[in-house]
Each structure stands twice: as C-alpha cells, then as structure tokens.
Design an enzyme around this catalytic site. Structure first.
Site, PDB file in Angstrom:
ATOM      1  N   TYR A  89      13.850   4.672 -14.102  1.00  0.00           N
ATOM      2  CA  TYR A  89      12.682   3.521 -14.123  1.00  0.00           C
ATOM      3  C   TYR A  89      12.635   2.588 -15.165  1.00  0.00           C
ATOM      4  O   TYR A  89      12.686   1.262 -15.024  1.00  0.00           O
ATOM      5  CB  TYR A  89      11.340   4.408 -14.383  1.00  0.00           C
ATOM      6  CG  TYR A  89      10.283   3.698 -14.841  1.00  0.00           C
ATOM      7  CD1 TYR A  89       9.957   2.395 -14.005  1.00  0.00           C
ATOM      8  CD2 TYR A  89       9.485   3.838 -15.784  1.00  0.00           C
ATOM      9  CE1 TYR A  89       8.670   1.997 -14.329  1.00  0.00           C
ATOM     10  CE2 TYR A  89       8.533   3.124 -16.249  1.00  0.00           C
ATOM     11  CZ  TYR A  89       7.959   2.137 -15.491  1.00  0.00           C
ATOM     12  OH  TYR A  89       6.940   1.487 -15.743  1.00  0.00           O
ATOM     13  N   GLY A  93      -0.560   1.891  -3.676  1.00  0.00           N
ATOM     14  CA  GLY A  93      -1.897   1.044  -3.807  1.00  0.00           C
ATOM     15  C   GLY A  93      -2.844   1.673  -2.875  1.00  0.00           C
ATOM     16  O   GLY A  93      -2.657   2.494  -2.125  1.00  0.00           O
ATOM     17  N   HIS A 120      -0.122  10.894 -14.645  1.00  0.00           N
ATOM     18  CA  HIS A 120      -0.376  10.476 -15.956  1.00  0.00           C
ATOM     19  C   HIS A 120      -1.448  11.474 -16.646  1.00  0.00           C
ATOM     20  O   HIS A 120      -2.175  12.180 -15.869  1.00  0.00           O
ATOM     21  CB  HIS A 120      -1.069   9.041 -15.910  1.00  0.00           C
ATOM     22  CG  HIS A 120      -0.266   8.112 -15.421  1.00  0.00           C
ATOM     23  ND1 HIS A 120      -0.670   6.669 -15.217  1.00  0.00           N
ATOM     24  CD2 HIS A 120       1.129   7.890 -15.537  1.00  0.00           C
ATOM     25  CE1 HIS A 120       0.536   5.971 -15.054  1.00  0.00           C
ATOM     26  NE2 HIS A 120       1.474   6.829 -15.052  1.00  0.00           N
ATOM     27  N   LEU A 121      -1.262  11.618 -17.919  1.00  0.00           N
ATOM     28  CA  LEU A 121      -1.536  12.711 -18.773  1.00  0.00           C
ATOM     29  C   LEU A 121      -3.341  12.842 -18.423  1.00  0.00           C
ATOM     30  O   LEU A 121      -4.056  13.857 -18.071  1.00  0.00           O
ATOM     31  CB  LEU A 121      -1.538  12.941 -20.044  1.00  0.00           C
ATOM     32  CG  LEU A 121      -1.948  14.035 -21.065  1.00  0.00           C
ATOM     33  CD1 LEU A 121      -1.503  15.361 -20.439  1.00  0.00           C
ATOM     34  CD2 LEU A 121      -1.546  13.852 -22.184  1.00  0.00           C
ATOM     35  N   LEU A 137       0.673  -1.170  -0.024  1.00  0.00           N
ATOM     36  CA  LEU A 137       0.003   0.024  -0.042  1.00  0.00           C
ATOM     37  C   LEU A 137       0.841   1.186   0.174  1.00  0.00           C
ATOM     38  O   LEU A 137       0.331   2.264   0.387  1.00  0.00           O
ATOM     39  CB  LEU A 137      -0.947  -0.109   1.024  1.00  0.00           C
ATOM     40  CG  LEU A 137      -1.968  -1.182   1.303  1.00  0.00           C
ATOM     41  CD1 LEU A 137      -3.012  -0.990   2.432  1.00  0.00           C
ATOM     42  CD2 LEU A 137      -2.699  -1.294  -0.258  1.00  0.00           C
TER      43      LEU A 137
END
Length: 323
Positions: free
Chosen positions: A143, A38, A189-190, A35
């Site tokens: 990444y 998440g 994120h876009l 978590l």
C-alpha cells in the site's frame, strides 16, 4: 471565485468530507466513484454523482463545448495495509495503474491541477520523529509503496507537462463531519473499531502487538480530524503551482498509543472496552508522528481540532447516528 472540481473516490470517507467542504465553499463538485469501497449515501447533497472507474475518467474530463474542470482531487485508492501485504497485485493495479490512466486523461483534457491523497505509509519505519517530508521513504507495505510510486509519477508529470500538484501525506484520519464519517466494510481503523465495542457490536478490541519500543508497548499514531484534513485540501488547490509537485505531511505532531485511544473511548462513551492482545501485523511501524511545518508554511494550514477526546466524540456521534 467558485471552481469546478472532479473528486475521485468522493463516496469514501475522506473524499466525501472534502466534497462537502468544497460545496459549502460554493464550488461545483462532481464525484466519480465505482462504489467498490465507497457508499452512494456518502456522496454529499449538491454534488453530481458518476458511478464509474478512474480508468474511464477521460469520458468525463473531456467536456467538449462545456466548461472543463479546474482541478481533480484524487482519493480513489485501496488503503488497507494488511490486505496490500496479502494481495499486492490489487494495489499496484488500482492505485498505480488507475492513477496513470487518470493522469493521461487529465493531460488530454487540459486539466492541469491535482490534489492527491497520499499517506504517511510512504515513509515506512521512520528514521526521525516527527517525520518531515525530506526524511527517507522506505514503505513497509505494498500500500505505502503504491502511494509512493504515484508520488513519483506526479513529480514527473509536473516537470514534463506543467501539472500543478500537491500531495498530502495523511497520518491517522479520524472523527466525523456532520453526516460524513467512517463506514468502511470491513472496518480496519482503530477508533471506529473501538466504538463498535462500545456499541455492543463487537465483544472486544484486538491490540496488535504490545511489545513495540513505545512507552506502553503499543503502536503510536498521530491522529488528525477529518475536517481539518478537508480544509487542507481546499488550501492546497490555491497553493498548487504549475510545474511544481508540493508534498506536505498532514498531522497534529502529537502521538497517541493504541491503549491511550482505547482509554479515551472509554472516557468519552462511558462503556467498558475489553482488550485482547494479538500478534503484530505485518507492515506496522512502531511510531508515526508528523511534522506539519511545510503544510503550515506553504498552505497556511492551521488545524483546530487536535484534541483526541474531541475527535473521538465526533466519531461517536456519527456511530450512534448510524445505529
């Protein structure tokens, strides 16, 4: 025939949707998630939940006297490009070190099948468009480099110890599936960021660079619906073969620019979306578009939700549901 599967990172965006698909297909699912990124409420109803770290997976994989797991689906990774540039050690520690521990636990427990959540970031600045699995891998961020390192680890595990493995290299995942959608904190994120502008939660959307060698100067990405992505994971479980590490790109083969995405959100939501041009971010290639021919041929995968407006509409429904 139903299976028993461990889903690491199954409280996250993609992991939760895959777990939901597994449950709907009649399988027994255990979600393992610490978590850190998440959300407990993201774990689908019907899944057993364990709050824990993948480094401790041996505790749950070794089920003496009980039926063991048929496979692991591995999503437990940090995935922010910008953060990885600023904090590379965090990505090597979790993404590589954590997966190494997971592979050892699987080996010791006799779990010999793995589906790995990889990424298009392994390719870096592409040599060809669309990108195929045989194209050079030259990640431009820690990444992407950490995910590529894991792919190399998995190949070695398959050759040396008979692991049946499939790595799925995602391009840009978007959309939602029922009550499962993007809820990253912070969000990067876009599509969900633009939707936050439509909701009035953000004043404008930042366009990171408008001087790329693309038709409108902004980055171009291949967007894939999260439900299409989830279906590929179930197919990968069937396709995995002992001693083989199969790598498949997952995308729709069509690219949309940042400005095209923003305009689609305007059309779907009916809201104005102010833009602010900002400097380029480190590690962002100009164009990332997939060839998914291998996934179609080897997995029998046939994505059916390629329309950008439909992807945005599903994400918008989820965003409004959350408020």
């Amino acid at each position: 025939m139903s299976g028993k599967y461990l889903v690491t990172g199954g409280a996250g965006y993609v992991g939760s949707v895959v777990a939901q698909h597994l449950i709907e297909a009649g399988h027994e699912v255990t979600v393992l998630d610490n978590l850190s990124t998440g959300f407990r409420e993201g774990v689908p109803a019907g899944a057993t939940f364990i709050e824990g770290d993948i480094r401790d997976a041996a505790k749950w994989l070794d089920v003496d006297g009980e039926r063991g797991y048929d496979a692991v689906l591995h999503f437990a990774a940090f995935s922010q490009v910008g953060e990885s540039v600023a904090k590379p050690e965090k990505y090597w520690d979790n993404n590589v070190g954590g997966t190494m521990a997971l592979l050892a636990a699987m080996r010791d427990a006799g779990v010999r099948k793995l589906v790995f959540s990889s990424t298009a970031a392994t390719y870096g600045e592409p040599v060809n468009t669309p990108i195929t699995e045989s194209d050079p891998t030259a990640p431009t961020s820690p990444y992407g480099a950490s995910k590529l390192a894991v792919d190399h680890m998995i190949t070695g595990e398959a050759v040396a110890h008979g692991l049946a493995a499939v790595s799925l290299r995602y391009f840009n995942v978007a959309g939602a599936y029922g009550s499962c959608g993007e809820r990253h904190d912070p969000e990067s994120h876009l599509i969900p960021l633009v939707l936050q502008v439509a909701q009035g939660r953000r004043e404008s959307i930042s366009v990171f660079g408008d001087d790329y060698p693309t038709p409108d100067g902004t980055c171009v990405r291949d967007y894939i619906h999260v439900a299409d992505l989830a279906e590929a994971h179930l197919l990968a479980l069937d396709a995995a073969a002992s001693g083989e590490h199969l790598i498949c790109n997952l995308g729709n083969g069509n690219g949309f620019s940042v400005r095209e995405v923003i305009e689609t959100v305007r059309q779907v939501t009916g809201h104005p979306i102010p833009e602010v041009v900002a400097p380029r971010r480190g590690g962002d290639p100009a164009v990332l578009v997939a060839s998914a021919a291998t996934a179609r041929e080897r997995l029998g995968w046939n994505p059916s939700r390629a329309d950008l407006a439909g992807i945005v509409a599903d994400a918008w429904a989820f965003a409004r549901q959350r408020g």
